[in-house]
Design an enzyme around this catalytic site. Structure first.
Site, PDB file in Angstrom:
ATOM      1  CE  LYS A 126       0.825  -7.837  -4.566  1.00  0.00           C
ATOM      2  NZ  LYS A 126       2.212  -8.284  -4.287  1.00  0.00           N
TER       3      LYS A 126
ATOM      4  CB  SER B  36       2.980 -11.086  -7.174  1.00  0.00           C
ATOM      5  OG  SER B  36       3.269 -10.341  -6.000  1.00  0.00           O
TER       6      SER B  36
ATOM      7  CB  SER C 144       6.203  -9.086  -5.633  1.00  0.00           C
ATOM      8  OG  SER C 144       6.066 -10.387  -6.108  1.00  0.00           O
TER       9      SER C 144
END
Ligand code: GLN
Length: 494
Positions: free
Chosen positions: A78, A158, A182
């Site tokens: 990420k 997210s 998330s």
């Protein structure tokens, strides 16, 4: 699609050790797949050269018999994790061109154990969002589409790029962060497993801060076992993070397979929200039956303050964000907007105006407001008190049960743009995930079924602080019973 991208992490690890294929072959297969999947917009930065160098090093270690569990396993990272010398943007324009001089502790742990970085994956800006539409680098598309439809759906957020890349087999696993859901919500919306460990298990050092008291790094995988393997590497005490907890990390993989016989599983009645789709309720009931059939005792329990979790979260998280994001001033990192004839304040203003997206600005405004003199007690302090009540709900319920079972999200994947004009509808996606962040307790999302339209749904298991092992055990019981083998059609391949 090559067979090597079909393997689980556990399967690939065993194949590498036996010499069935090399880390270079495994990594090359994934690079070819991700290059053919750019339509998903999952990656912000691809690092194929670095990946092959890391794979060669892994092959060397394998040859020498020094091969930790993740040796040669290609992963997506990420873009919230700082990676040394590699663009790290947090999905934001304000970190334009930012190449950290340091490596986050979590990614350093993965590289120590031989994992290979395929690249940095897309996300909502500063991890604020539930759809991956708030990214400076554009939305990620969910690999799944509804039956008979070619409409693009969100992957959740997210950590949308992490989830999409694992679901589309363009990474074997991925790192994520979970501040309010998330990891778990995108895992549910893409039909994979996502695990948020206990607060303090995984170091936050080198992870771009959103809301420091709520941010939890954790893994994505296609099986519970794969997330257990990854967490074993990612977790551990880190003196560089003052909230990191100095406790031994159990061998999570070795703890798998115990089964739920004799366990007490709580079903919190407050998680049955108004207007919850019938399909989600039915899947929850199925999950309850699966665990009962495997010998668990089901207990209906109450977490009375659940309905205040989302409002409290949307005060605490923006408050911390407004403070954390004050550092982006155009001086120290990334973007700097020059203002002709202007002074320092003009440069700050112009940089922040140009660098932050609308959702981030909304959070900064909310956070600044709830922390301001006169409103601090009414909002921030009150929310902190509510947070304590929510944590206490969990502490008392865990005196009676070993784990809790709930749905992960109140809906399946939705069309791109559907909730963009309605922040409250977007925030509602986290209604079942946020409480575990406020309490800091571990939770996992496991794919458990499909909607009538053929879209994945997840079930969530929440456990006691530092009892990730039970969370994995119950998660695996759901995984075994659900036997979720559905895959998205590879419409994205060019
Ligand atoms: N969707 C939530 C938010 O926008 C949670 C995000 C997260 O967990 N990082 O704040």
């Amino acid at each position: 699609m090559t067979d090597l991208t079909r393997l689980t992490i556990a399967g690939a690890r065993d194949g590498l050790k036996k010499g069935d294929f090399s880390a270079r072959e495994l990594t090359s297969a994934h690079i070819a797949e991700l290059e053919a999947a750019r339509a998903l917009n999952a990656y912000i930065v691809e690092t194929p050269d670095q990946a092959l160098r890391m794979a060669d090093k892994a092959d060397q270690r394998l040859k020498e018999g020094d091969a930790p569990g993740l040796c040669g396993i290609p992963l997506a990272i990420k873009d919230l994790f700082c990676t040394e010398g590699v663009l790290s943007t947090a999905g934001s324009h304000i970190l334009n061109g930012f190449r950290p001089r340091y490596e986050s502790t979590v990614t350093a742990n993965l590289w120590r154990d031989g994992a290979v970085m395929l690249g940095k994956v897309n996300m909502d800006e500063f991890a604020m969002g539930s759809s991956n539409e708030h990214s400076h680098y554009g939305p990620v598309k969910n690999p799944w589409r509804a039956k008979g439809s070619d409409q693009d759906l969100v992957p959740g957020g997210s950590s949308g790029g992490s989830a999409a890349s694992v679901a589309a087999h363009i990474a074997m696993g991925a790192t994520g962060t979970d501040t309010g859901g998330s990891i778990r919500q995108p895992a549910a919306l893409t039909g994979i497993v996502g695990m948020k460990p206990t607060y303090g298990r995984c170091s936050r050092w080198g992870v771009v801060a959103f809301a420091s008291s709520l941010d939890h790094p954790g893994p994505f995988g296609r099986t519970v076992r794969d997330t257990a393997i990854m967490l074993g590497s990612m977790a551990g005490y880190d003196a560089k993070d003052s909230t990191s907890v100095n406790r031994p990390v159990p061998d999570y993989e070795a703890g798998l397979g115990k089964g739920v016989k004799g366990m007490k599983i709580g079903v919190p009645k407050e998680y049955r929200t108004d207007g919850m789709p019938e399909e989600i309720d039915a899947l929850w009931q199925k999950g309850i039956d699966w665990l009962r059939d495997q010998g668990a005792e089901i207990v209906v329990v109450s977490l009375p303050h659940t309905k205040y979790a989302l409002p409290a979260y949307y005060i605490v998280a923006p408050a911390e964000a407004s403070s954390n994001l004050a550092r982006y001033d155009g001086v120290r990192y990334g973007l700097r907007e020059k203002v002709d004839g202007g002074g320092l304040d003009d440069m700050y203003e112009a940089t922040r105006a140009a660098g932050f997206g609308d959702e981030v600005k909304r959070r900064i405004l909310i956070g600044t407001y709830v922390l301001s003199a006169g409103y601090y007690d009414a909002y921030y302090l009150k929310a902190q008190k509510v947070r304590t009540l929510i944590a206490n709900d969990f502490h008392s319920v865990f005196k009676k049960v070993d784990a809790l079972l709930t749905p992960t999200a109140p809906n399946a994947a939705f069309p791109l743009g559907d909730k963009l004009d309605d922040p409250l509808a977007m925030y509602f996606n986290d209604v079942f995930t946020v409480p575990a962040n406020l309490a800091g307790v571990p939770a996992i999302s496991v794919p458990a079924g499909l909607t009538g339209d053929g879209l994945p749904l997840g079930l969530q298991v929440i456990g006691k602080a530092f009892d990730e092992e039970t969370v994995f055990t119950v998660g695996q019981a759901i995984e075994d019973a659900a036997d979720f083998t559905a895959k998205p059609e590879a419409w994205w391949r060019d």
